[in-house]
Design a protein around this motif. Structure first.
Motif, short mmCIF file in Angstrom:
data_model
loop_
_atom_site.label_atom_id
_atom_site.label_comp_id
_atom_site.label_asym_id
_atom_site.label_seq_id
_atom_site.Cartn_x
_atom_site.Cartn_y
_atom_site.Cartn_z
N ARG A 194 99.15 -36.04 -4.00
CA ARG A 194 99.18 -37.37 -4.63
C ARG A 194 97.78 -37.95 -4.77
O ARG A 194 97.47 -38.62 -5.76
CB ARG A 194 100.06 -38.32 -3.82
CG ARG A 194 101.52 -38.31 -4.24
CD ARG A 194 102.26 -39.50 -3.66
NE ARG A 194 102.28 -39.45 -2.21
CZ ARG A 194 103.25 -38.87 -1.50
NH1 ARG A 194 104.27 -38.30 -2.12
NH2 ARG A 194 103.21 -38.88 -0.18
N LEU A 195 96.93 -37.70 -3.79
CA LEU A 195 95.57 -38.24 -3.83
C LEU A 195 94.66 -37.46 -4.76
O LEU A 195 93.60 -37.97 -5.15
CB LEU A 195 94.96 -38.22 -2.42
CG LEU A 195 95.58 -39.17 -1.38
CD1 LEU A 195 94.99 -38.87 0.00
CD2 LEU A 195 95.34 -40.61 -1.76
N SER A 196 95.06 -36.26 -5.14
CA SER A 196 94.17 -35.37 -5.90
C SER A 196 94.19 -35.67 -7.40
O SER A 196 95.12 -36.28 -7.93
CB SER A 196 94.58 -33.92 -5.68
OG SER A 196 95.83 -33.64 -6.30
N SER A 255 91.09 -31.90 -6.88
CA SER A 255 90.19 -32.33 -5.81
C SER A 255 90.53 -33.75 -5.36
O SER A 255 91.04 -34.55 -6.14
CB SER A 255 88.73 -32.26 -6.26
OG SER A 255 88.49 -33.16 -7.33
N VAL A 256 90.25 -34.01 -4.11
CA VAL A 256 90.42 -35.34 -3.53
C VAL A 256 89.02 -35.87 -3.23
O VAL A 256 88.33 -35.35 -2.34
CB VAL A 256 91.25 -35.29 -2.23
CG1 VAL A 256 91.45 -36.70 -1.67
CG2 VAL A 256 92.60 -34.62 -2.48
N ARG A 315 91.84 -21.53 6.17
CA ARG A 315 91.93 -20.10 6.47
C ARG A 315 92.74 -19.37 5.40
O ARG A 315 92.46 -18.21 5.08
CB ARG A 315 92.55 -19.87 7.85
CG ARG A 315 91.65 -20.26 9.00
CD ARG A 315 92.12 -19.64 10.31
NE ARG A 315 93.46 -20.07 10.67
CZ ARG A 315 93.73 -21.14 11.40
NH1 ARG A 315 92.74 -21.90 11.86
NH2 ARG A 315 94.98 -21.45 11.71
N GLU A 316 93.74 -20.05 4.86
CA GLU A 316 94.58 -19.45 3.82
C GLU A 316 93.96 -19.58 2.44
O GLU A 316 94.58 -19.17 1.44
CB GLU A 316 95.96 -20.11 3.84
CG GLU A 316 96.74 -19.85 5.13
CD GLU A 316 98.08 -20.57 5.13
OE1 GLU A 316 98.23 -21.57 4.38
OE2 GLU A 316 98.97 -20.14 5.88
N CYS A 317 92.76 -20.17 2.36
CA CYS A 317 92.03 -20.35 1.08
C CYS A 317 92.80 -21.24 0.11
O CYS A 317 92.66 -21.09 -1.12
CB CYS A 317 91.73 -18.99 0.44
SG CYS A 317 90.64 -17.95 1.45
N LEU A 318 93.62 -22.14 0.62
CA LEU A 318 94.33 -23.11 -0.21
C LEU A 318 93.58 -24.43 -0.28
O LEU A 318 93.89 -25.28 -1.12
CB LEU A 318 95.75 -23.35 0.33
CG LEU A 318 96.70 -22.16 0.22
CD1 LEU A 318 98.02 -22.48 0.89
CD2 LEU A 318 96.92 -21.80 -1.25
N LEU A 319 92.59 -24.59 0.58
CA LEU A 319 91.78 -25.81 0.60
C LEU A 319 90.34 -25.45 0.91
O LEU A 319 90.07 -24.61 1.77
CB LEU A 319 92.32 -26.79 1.64
CG LEU A 319 91.62 -28.16 1.76
CD1 LEU A 319 92.61 -29.27 2.10
CD2 LEU A 319 90.53 -28.10 2.84
N LEU A 356 91.77 -28.52 -3.65
CA LEU A 356 93.03 -27.80 -3.53
C LEU A 356 92.99 -26.66 -4.53
O LEU A 356 93.07 -26.87 -5.74
CB LEU A 356 94.21 -28.74 -3.81
CG LEU A 356 94.23 -30.06 -3.03
CD1 LEU A 356 95.47 -30.88 -3.37
CD2 LEU A 356 94.15 -29.80 -1.53
N THR A 357 92.85 -25.46 -4.03
CA THR A 357 92.64 -24.31 -4.92
C THR A 357 93.91 -23.84 -5.60
O THR A 357 93.86 -23.23 -6.67
CB THR A 357 92.02 -23.14 -4.15
OG1 THR A 357 92.92 -22.76 -3.09
CG2 THR A 357 90.68 -23.53 -3.56
N ASP A 358 95.06 -24.10 -4.99
CA ASP A 358 96.34 -23.68 -5.56
C ASP A 358 97.39 -24.76 -5.32
O ASP A 358 98.24 -24.63 -4.43
CB ASP A 358 96.79 -22.35 -4.95
CG ASP A 358 97.97 -21.73 -5.70
OD1 ASP A 358 98.60 -22.44 -6.51
OD2 ASP A 358 98.27 -20.54 -5.45
N PRO A 359 97.34 -25.85 -6.10
CA PRO A 359 98.28 -26.95 -5.92
C PRO A 359 99.74 -26.51 -6.03
O PRO A 359 100.61 -27.03 -5.34
CB PRO A 359 97.91 -27.92 -7.04
CG PRO A 359 96.49 -27.60 -7.38
CD PRO A 359 96.37 -26.13 -7.18
#
Length: 231
Positions: A155-157, A168-169, A198-202, A211-214
């Motif tokens: 929501r913030l992104s 991005s936020v 660690r999961e490369c999602l952020l 956020l690399t994969d919203p």
């Protein structure tokens, strides 16, 4: 010098009513972090943000804060107390230097009676806030703390320029602020942020959380039966 025409809600007022209600407004500048109204306050004035921004916070008797949202230029607050005469249901604090106008409840109700367009705008705003609170209630009922964190980050992104599919936020909220937004603890937010990294999602960049994969985050929220609509 500020005038009633500077308030977005009153842009449709007739010239006659603009002159009539101008004297009902009082203007004041608030510094960043200054309290504007406090929860439980018995005042019933309605306030209008001309410039700057404010944060709406609910504070429980235990001292725990929950951030309900932010309001920027063109926004107004305090109308519920003006309508029902009840004590304030939340605290409002200026996020930055803000210029805010105050109108007595009696004058505000008079405007609503005289100006259907203003009344319709206020009703639309109230409905929007009810929908937001319903969504928050549903998230607390159906989602885990980490899923609520994913939802709040989404929501913030905003779409990240030059990076299709990423969001991005910016500026990045503190972990304590995120915890207060989702009704959790800072330690929970810290742990989940580290997991997402660690999961490369952020990714943490200078001045933003990326956020690399919203879609993946929304998918995880979907496991709880909900999702976040992205612009």
């Amino acid at each position: 010098m500020s005038e009633i025409s500077d308030i977005e809600l009153f842009s449709s007022l007739s010239e006659e009513n603009r002159l009539h209600f101008s004297s009902a407004l009082q203007w004041r500048n608030y510094a960043g972090n200054e309290l504007v109204i406090d929860i439980g306050d018995g005042s019933t004035d309605v306030l209008f943000v001309q410039s700057g921004a404010v944060r709406v916070i609910h504070r429980a008797e235990t001292g725990k804060d929950v951030i309900l949202g932010e309001l920027g230029p063109g926004s107004f607050f305090g109308e519920m107390a003006a309508i029902d005469g009840m004590a304030r249901s939340a605290s409002v604090t200026a996020l930055a230097t803000s210029r805010i106008a105050t109108m007595r409840a009696s004058s505000f109700m008079d405007v609503l009676t005289r100006e259907p367009e203003v009344c319709r705008a206020v009703l639309t705003s109230l409905v929007s806030r009810i929908r937001m609170l319903n969504r928050k209630l549903s998230e607390h009922a159906y989602l885990t703390a980490k899923q609520r964190l994913y939802a709040e980050l989404l929501r913030l992104s905003r779409p990240r320029k030059g990076h299709d599919g990423q969001r991005s936020v910016s500026p990045p909220p503190t972990q304590q602020e995120l915890a207060e937004r989702i009704g959790s603890r800072r330690e929970v937010v810290s742990r989940e942020i580290n997991v997402l990294e660690r999961e490369c999602l952020l990714e943490k960049t200078r001045g933003a959380l990326v956020l690399t994969d919203p879609g993946a985050l929304n998918g995880r929220i979907g496991e709880g039966g909900l999702s976040v609509e992205l612009d």
